[in-house]
Design an enzyme around this catalytic site. Structure first.
Site, PDB file in Angstrom:
ATOM      1  N   ASP A  64     -11.834   1.879   3.609  1.00 27.95           N
ATOM      2  CA  ASP A  64     -11.552   0.866   3.461  1.00 27.95           C
ATOM      3  C   ASP A  64     -13.491   0.532   3.126  1.00 27.95           C
ATOM      4  O   ASP A  64     -13.936  -0.851   2.666  1.00 27.95           O
ATOM      5  CB  ASP A  64     -11.949   0.138   4.670  1.00 27.95           C
ATOM      6  CG  ASP A  64     -10.516  -0.875   3.995  1.00 27.95           C
ATOM      7  OD1 ASP A  64     -10.077  -0.636   3.456  1.00 27.95           O
ATOM      8  OD2 ASP A  64      -9.940  -1.323   5.038  1.00 27.95           O
ATOM      9  N   LYS A 112       0.631  -1.007   0.058  1.00 25.58           N
ATOM     10  CA  LYS A 112      -0.383  -0.195  -0.266  1.00 25.58           C
ATOM     11  C   LYS A 112       0.922   1.109   0.272  1.00 25.58           C
ATOM     12  O   LYS A 112       0.804   2.242  -0.643  1.00 25.58           O
ATOM     13  CB  LYS A 112      -0.882   0.001   1.058  1.00 25.58           C
ATOM     14  CG  LYS A 112      -1.748  -0.730   1.176  1.00 25.58           C
ATOM     15  CD  LYS A 112      -2.841  -0.794   2.234  1.00 25.58           C
ATOM     16  CE  LYS A 112      -3.784  -2.162   1.786  1.00 25.58           C
ATOM     17  NZ  LYS A 112      -4.066  -2.859   3.444  1.00 25.58           N
ATOM     18  N   GLN A 118      -5.467  -2.158   9.327  1.00 24.67           N
ATOM     19  CA  GLN A 118      -4.585  -3.096   8.561  1.00 24.67           C
ATOM     20  C   GLN A 118      -5.317  -4.501   9.644  1.00 24.67           C
ATOM     21  O   GLN A 118      -5.508  -4.719  10.469  1.00 24.67           O
ATOM     22  CB  GLN A 118      -3.459  -3.556   8.382  1.00 24.67           C
ATOM     23  CG  GLN A 118      -2.773  -4.300   7.927  1.00 24.67           C
ATOM     24  CD  GLN A 118      -3.567  -4.548   6.255  1.00 24.67           C
ATOM     25  OE1 GLN A 118      -3.341  -3.750   5.768  1.00 24.67           O
ATOM     26  NE2 GLN A 118      -3.471  -5.931   5.804  1.00 24.67           N
TER      27      GLN A 118
END
Ligand code: NDP
Length: 287
Positions: free
Chosen positions: A121, A54, A98
């Site tokens: 997200d 990322k 995460q």
């Protein structure tokens, strides 16, 4: 006839290039670069790889990477305090945690603490609710990346019979909502579903995200169906395979995603897309 391959690597590269160009335009117009904060708690090796990828993707797209790596013993309160700080920072436009997090951390409370406008997200209940009421703002990256891929087939989704296999909060359920919002007729299957082969065999479109190598057999696929394989499974011999028996399925499908190089690359590209939208779109006011 063999299926056409939906090349996620190429589609993701195209999307990332268009994002980079938009960022350049925005910066030239005096706006700031999108800032993405990825919070990693602990040292899970797979998570470390994802976070590194990322970071690289952020740099290539011209984003500011403001990731935070916290030791495994970080407390819930410390993570919440970090989220509060990032929520208040105008240079941070996207925040993700995460997963998985260590056992002593409650991921739901953490996700709910993220400002929904920075929830790139799309996991915050506010954003899930927006999507369920057909007013999406932030869509979960993997299912939304699948929608981008489907748009490349040129096949309209309206009225298609779609079967989603897997009903997790990050893949199956938001995929169901995305397809429903495009007026597909959607059946969702999970571990308690009866007669899975029959359900798959009726589908014009099958999206599979289960986590069991090659669980969906190629012979179940209706001739001419579109097959999207979200699964990523590493076998003992080191090979990566999906949740669909690719070699057989590709002889029946009209379009199919490979693993690797299918849905995987779309997830990070869509995360960048969401972050860019969060940075430059004005239609989400902080709650
Ligand atoms: P989860 O383990 O959270 O969910 C799996 C789902 O599959 C559950 O809904 C479960 O049902 C269902 N399931 C399990 N066994 C069966 C079965 N025998 N028949 C039908 N359904 C079944 O997994 P994720 O959603 O997180 O991930 C799924 C896969 O997608 C994994 O391979 C993962 O690596 C991959 N993935 C890939 C991404 C990408 O970027 N390409 C991103 C995210 C995930 P129930 O609800 O009843 O338990």
């Amino acid at each position: 006839m063999s299926a056409q391959i939906l090349d996620g690597k190429a589609i993701a590269a195209e999307l990332r290039e268009s994002i980079r160009q938009e960022v350049d335009r925005q910066v030239a117009a005096g706006n700031s670069r999108p800032g993405l904060a990825v919070i990693l708690v602990g040292e899970d090796p797979a998570s470390q790889v994802y976070v590194r990828n990322k970071k690289i993707a952020c740099e290539k797209a011209g984003f500011n990477d403001v990731s935070e790596v916290l030791p495994a013993e970080t407390t819930q309160e410390e993570v919440l305090a970090l989220i509060d700080k990032l929520n208040a920072d105008p240079e941070v436009h996207g925040i993700i945690v995460q997963l998985p997090v260590p056992d002593h951390i409650d991921p739901e409370e953490i996700i709910e603490r993220i400002d929904p406008c920075k929830d790139v997200d799309g996991f915050h209940p506010y954003n899930v609710g927006r999507m369920a009421t057909r007013m999406p703002i932030m869509a979960p990256c993997t299912p939304h990346g699948v929608m981008t891929m489907l748009s490349k087939t040129g096949i309209g989704l309206r009225g298609l019979d779609a079967v989603v296999v897997g009903a997790s909060n990050i893949v199956g359920v938001p995929q169901l909502l995305e397809l429903l919002n495009e007026r597909a007729t959607v059946t969702i299957c999970h571990s308690a579903t009866k007669n899975l082969p029959e359900k798959v065999a009726q589908a014009d479109l099958v999206v599979v995200g289960v986590g069991i190598p090659e669980m969906v057999k190629g012979e179940w696929i209706k001739p001419g169906a579109i097959v999207i394989d979200v699964g990523i499974n590493r076998l003992e011999d080191g090979r990566l395979v999906g949740d669909v028996e690719f070699e057989v399925a590709k002889e029946r499908a009209s379009w199919i995603t490979p693993v690797p190089g299918g849905v995987g690359p779309m997830t990070i590209a869509t995360l960048l897309e969401n972050t860019m939208k969060a940075a430059y779109k004005l239609d989400c006011k902080s709650k």
